[in-house]
Design a protein around this motif. Sequence first.
Motif, PDB file in Angstrom:
ATOM      1  N   ILE A 198      74.115  16.262  19.783  1.00 14.18           N
ATOM      2  CA  ILE A 198      73.257  17.267  20.856  1.00 14.18           C
ATOM      3  C   ILE A 198      72.191  16.582  20.772  1.00 14.18           C
ATOM      4  N   VAL A 199      70.868  15.895  20.344  1.00 15.50           N
ATOM      5  CA  VAL A 199      69.745  15.677  20.231  1.00 15.50           C
ATOM      6  C   VAL A 199      69.691  14.107  21.146  1.00 15.50           C
ATOM      7  N   SER A 200      70.636  13.491  20.772  1.00 16.40           N
ATOM      8  CA  SER A 200      70.853  12.073  21.979  1.00 16.40           C
ATOM      9  C   SER A 200      70.924  12.553  22.975  1.00 16.40           C
ATOM     10  N   ILE A 201      71.766  13.230  23.474  1.00 15.38           N
ATOM     11  CA  ILE A 201      71.742  14.099  25.065  1.00 15.38           C
ATOM     12  C   ILE A 201      70.569  15.013  24.974  1.00 15.38           C
ATOM     13  N   ARG A 202      69.699  15.178  24.383  1.00 18.44           N
ATOM     14  CA  ARG A 202      68.180  15.976  25.194  1.00 18.44           C
ATOM     15  C   ARG A 202      67.439  14.705  25.197  1.00 18.44           C
ATOM     16  N   GLU A 203      67.398  13.889  24.488  1.00 21.28           N
ATOM     17  CA  GLU A 203      66.428  12.843  24.514  1.00 21.28           C
ATOM     18  C   GLU A 203      67.711  11.963  26.160  1.00 21.28           C
ATOM     19  N   PHE A 204      68.625  11.355  26.295  1.00 24.34           N
ATOM     20  CA  PHE A 204      68.806  10.898  27.397  1.00 24.34           C
ATOM     21  C   PHE A 204      68.482  11.901  28.416  1.00 24.34           C
ATOM     22  N   ILE A 205      68.560  13.835  28.778  1.00 30.12           N
ATOM     23  CA  ILE A 205      68.354  14.072  29.512  1.00 30.12           C
ATOM     24  C   ILE A 205      66.595  14.257  29.565  1.00 30.12           C
ATOM     25  N   GLY A 206      65.331  14.243  28.522  1.00 27.08           N
ATOM     26  CA  GLY A 206      64.503  14.752  28.472  1.00 27.08           C
ATOM     27  C   GLY A 206      63.290  13.254  28.975  1.00 27.08           C
ATOM     28  N   ASN A 207      64.294  11.352  29.172  1.00 28.91           N
ATOM     29  CA  ASN A 207      64.319  10.363  29.267  1.00 28.91           C
ATOM     30  C   ASN A 207      64.684   9.978  30.856  1.00 28.91           C
ATOM     31  N   PHE A 208      65.867  10.202  31.248  1.00 32.04           N
ATOM     32  CA  PHE A 208      66.909   9.982  32.251  1.00 32.04           C
ATOM     33  C   PHE A 208      67.006  11.011  33.653  1.00 32.04           C
ATOM     34  N   PHE A 209      66.912  12.280  33.660  1.00 31.68           N
ATOM     35  CA  PHE A 209      67.256  12.775  34.121  1.00 31.68           C
ATOM     36  C   PHE A 209      65.798  13.233  35.078  1.00 31.68           C
ATOM     37  N   LEU A 210      66.441  13.298  36.257  1.00 25.06           N
ATOM     38  CA  LEU A 210      65.041  13.663  37.481  1.00 25.06           C
ATOM     39  C   LEU A 210      64.715  14.989  38.011  1.00 25.06           C
ATOM     40  N   CYS A 211      65.697  15.849  37.691  1.00 25.88           N
ATOM     41  CA  CYS A 211      65.179  17.033  37.508  1.00 25.88           C
ATOM     42  C   CYS A 211      64.336  17.842  37.230  1.00 25.88           C
ATOM     43  N   GLU A 212      62.962  18.034  37.624  1.00 33.08           N
ATOM     44  CA  GLU A 212      61.881  18.522  36.350  1.00 33.08           C
ATOM     45  C   GLU A 212      61.942  20.036  35.560  1.00 33.08           C
ATOM     46  N   GLU A 213      62.552  20.667  36.733  1.00 30.34           N
ATOM     47  CA  GLU A 213      63.127  22.239  36.118  1.00 30.34           C
ATOM     48  C   GLU A 213      64.241  21.719  34.739  1.00 30.34           C
ATOM     49  N   CYS A 214      65.425  21.007  35.520  1.00 37.10           N
ATOM     50  CA  CYS A 214      66.089  21.043  34.958  1.00 37.10           C
ATOM     51  C   CYS A 214      66.359  20.591  33.460  1.00 37.10           C
ATOM     52  N   VAL A 215      65.059  19.744  33.524  1.00 33.74           N
ATOM     53  CA  VAL A 215      64.587  19.013  32.104  1.00 33.74           C
ATOM     54  C   VAL A 215      64.129  19.253  31.208  1.00 33.74           C
ATOM     55  N   THR A 216      63.403  20.413  32.098  1.00 27.95           N
ATOM     56  CA  THR A 216      62.031  21.469  30.713  1.00 27.95           C
ATOM     57  C   THR A 216      63.048  22.342  30.424  1.00 27.95           C
ATOM     58  N   HIS A 217      64.334  23.221  31.291  1.00 30.33           N
ATOM     59  CA  HIS A 217      64.788  24.256  30.119  1.00 30.33           C
ATOM     60  C   HIS A 217      65.843  23.722  29.728  1.00 30.33           C
ATOM     61  N   PHE A 218      66.191  22.873  29.086  1.00 35.02           N
ATOM     62  CA  PHE A 218      67.322  22.223  28.673  1.00 35.02           C
ATOM     63  C   PHE A 218      66.877  21.742  27.370  1.00 35.02           C
ATOM     64  N   VAL A 219      65.942  20.499  27.427  1.00 36.46           N
ATOM     65  CA  VAL A 219      65.012  19.993  26.650  1.00 36.46           C
ATOM     66  C   VAL A 219      64.308  21.148  25.739  1.00 36.46           C
ATOM     67  N   ASN A 220      63.872  22.215  26.119  1.00 33.02           N
ATOM     68  CA  ASN A 220      63.604  24.076  25.365  1.00 33.02           C
ATOM     69  C   ASN A 220      64.428  24.760  24.272  1.00 33.02           C
ATOM     70  N   MET A 221      65.858  24.418  25.462  1.00 32.04           N
ATOM     71  CA  MET A 221      66.996  25.398  25.238  1.00 32.04           C
ATOM     72  C   MET A 221      67.162  24.663  23.933  1.00 32.04           C
ATOM     73  N   THR A 222      67.460  23.499  23.432  1.00 35.46           N
ATOM     74  CA  THR A 222      68.050  22.573  22.837  1.00 35.46           C
ATOM     75  C   THR A 222      66.402  22.169  21.571  1.00 35.46           C
ATOM     76  N   ILE A 223      65.427  22.229  21.544  1.00 35.77           N
ATOM     77  CA  ILE A 223      64.259  22.212  20.786  1.00 35.77           C
ATOM     78  C   ILE A 223      64.725  22.042  19.421  1.00 35.77           C
ATOM     79  N   ASN A 224      65.218  23.190  19.514  1.00 36.33           N
ATOM     80  CA  ASN A 224      65.409  23.535  17.469  1.00 36.33           C
ATOM     81  C   ASN A 224      66.975  23.000  16.768  1.00 36.33           C
ATOM     82  N   ALA A 225      67.465  22.103  18.012  1.00 32.41           N
ATOM     83  CA  ALA A 225      69.119  21.617  17.717  1.00 32.41           C
ATOM     84  C   ALA A 225      69.344  20.859  15.763  1.00 32.41           C
TER      85      ALA A 225
END
Length: 542
Positions: A410-437
């Motif tokens: 899950i942490v690796s997925i979060r880092e992939f989304i944060g670094n490489f996925f280009l939909c800004e709002e999608c990134v913000t929601h996903f990173v915030n949602m998994t911040i305490n994984a």
Amino acid sequence: MTIYYFYCLIIYFCSFSLIYTINDDNTWPWKKTNYLSRSNWSSLLNPNNNNNQHPVWFIFYYLNYCGYCKKAEPGWEAVAQYAINWSKYIQIGAYDCASGSLSIKDICQDEKYPQWRIYCPLTNTTHLAFSSKQRTIKTKPEDILIWLLNKLNNIADQCYGQQWPIKNLIEPKTKDDLDKIIPKSVNKFQLFISDDILLYTLFVLNNSKTIQTEPIYRLAKQNQITKDISIIKGIRENTGQITLQQIDSAQIMKPFVLDKNIISHFETINRKNIATLKPTLSDIDSATVWMINRDLRRGLPDLTENVKSWIKTLYTYYPGSKTMKSFLFNLNEFVKNYTTLSPNEYQTYINSTSIIKLPQLKFDHCNGSDSSKRGYPCTLWVLFHSMTVKQAILAEQNALPSDIKPSDVIVSIREFIGNFFLCEECVTHFVNMTINAENEIKSHHESILYLWRSHNVVNKRLRYEEYTNDPNWPKVPFPTKEQCNLCIQQIDENGDATEYNENETYKFLKEFYSLNNSMRIQTYNLILLFSIVIINILISNK
């Protein structure tokens, strides 16, 4: 009855064979907006024509798979409709940063999307004017256009040149001063009295067709020539003297309210795309091919270590085909040798050096009702879920190193989304949602459920978003009662699950995302259906 079941059988066969293939030239059907591509970029923005001044461009940069970009599309079409007569000075365009070759960073700027940029013909450069970070739920198309116009007015001299029609404030104290300020060659002109440069800009641009023969000048509201008059028409008589007359500004000012009735014009494709109910290896492989060719390459060379880390994780827990597994093994060995990897070195390896070639993009389970639906984001979810299942299976087999933590995937997925996925709002929601994984996931069992809960949170948030939903695949709580009756403990009046038995849900998710078995299960279902057909034929012939 026999004909009916044969018809069912044909449909079932079609569900395996009718697969939507993504093409690089797949575009949204823009109508008022100029669709820009790498092939027409230079010819449209900076044509080889020395006789005419080239217009400035307001360009919407988007990703064709990004739901938040789709939400902005109708508004941008409304902007293009509103500005349709500005074309001499400003053109409205759109560029899909998910299309074409992404190894060349001369058009897309490797930032989050959507974003709006200004193209300057004098310098052949673009300037960021409005990004997704500035957007809120209350942002209207008018707001984005205001940002663009204000930015342009600040850089107009170096962007367009001295012929830019928006002129500096003039401050005549008498009509004689006005006569000195207005060039003798100008026989007709207008005076726009306002302290608001935006209103002046809009008025000038809305009169683009006549601005060369009848220029418009701006006076401050407090001036010594006019009193409580918004617009004045000036005429230079044959004697050379200037006469002024009031214009009914209420009739001439075009309201700055974009047409809210302009709706998205995504056309429904005549043929229906039938998607398989269960994810397949093709969905997993397509997600990986897309990210390897596009998302990861974008990050090089700056994010070389992040690219290496994700490829290692992807290879370790890859749940897709053996071919892709072998490709990832070789790619992982290749990137190990680099501390800094350039996009060209990376792409050369993929295209030429690697003996294993990447498959074509083919969406089975993630095949949408049209080309703007499901697709890559859907396959990413399938890949992520399947990776958590693969990790749990490896843990059960004692095949994981002792230092691996249940939260690592899950942490690796979060880092992939944060670094490489280009939909800004999608990134913000996903990173915030998994911040305490790291603190919330204590077992591999819990990792599977954690991502499942997160996905249902996203589905709930997006359920009524017109531009992110596929009518054939509504975003309802997953799994449904039809998919897993034992999983559901309580439903609401709409039949949606509100409470789950998580032990049964865990079993279901492990089976659903164990893709090595997916084709075997679908083949079994096909044989079962065929048997039913044969039985009914025999019964009907008695």
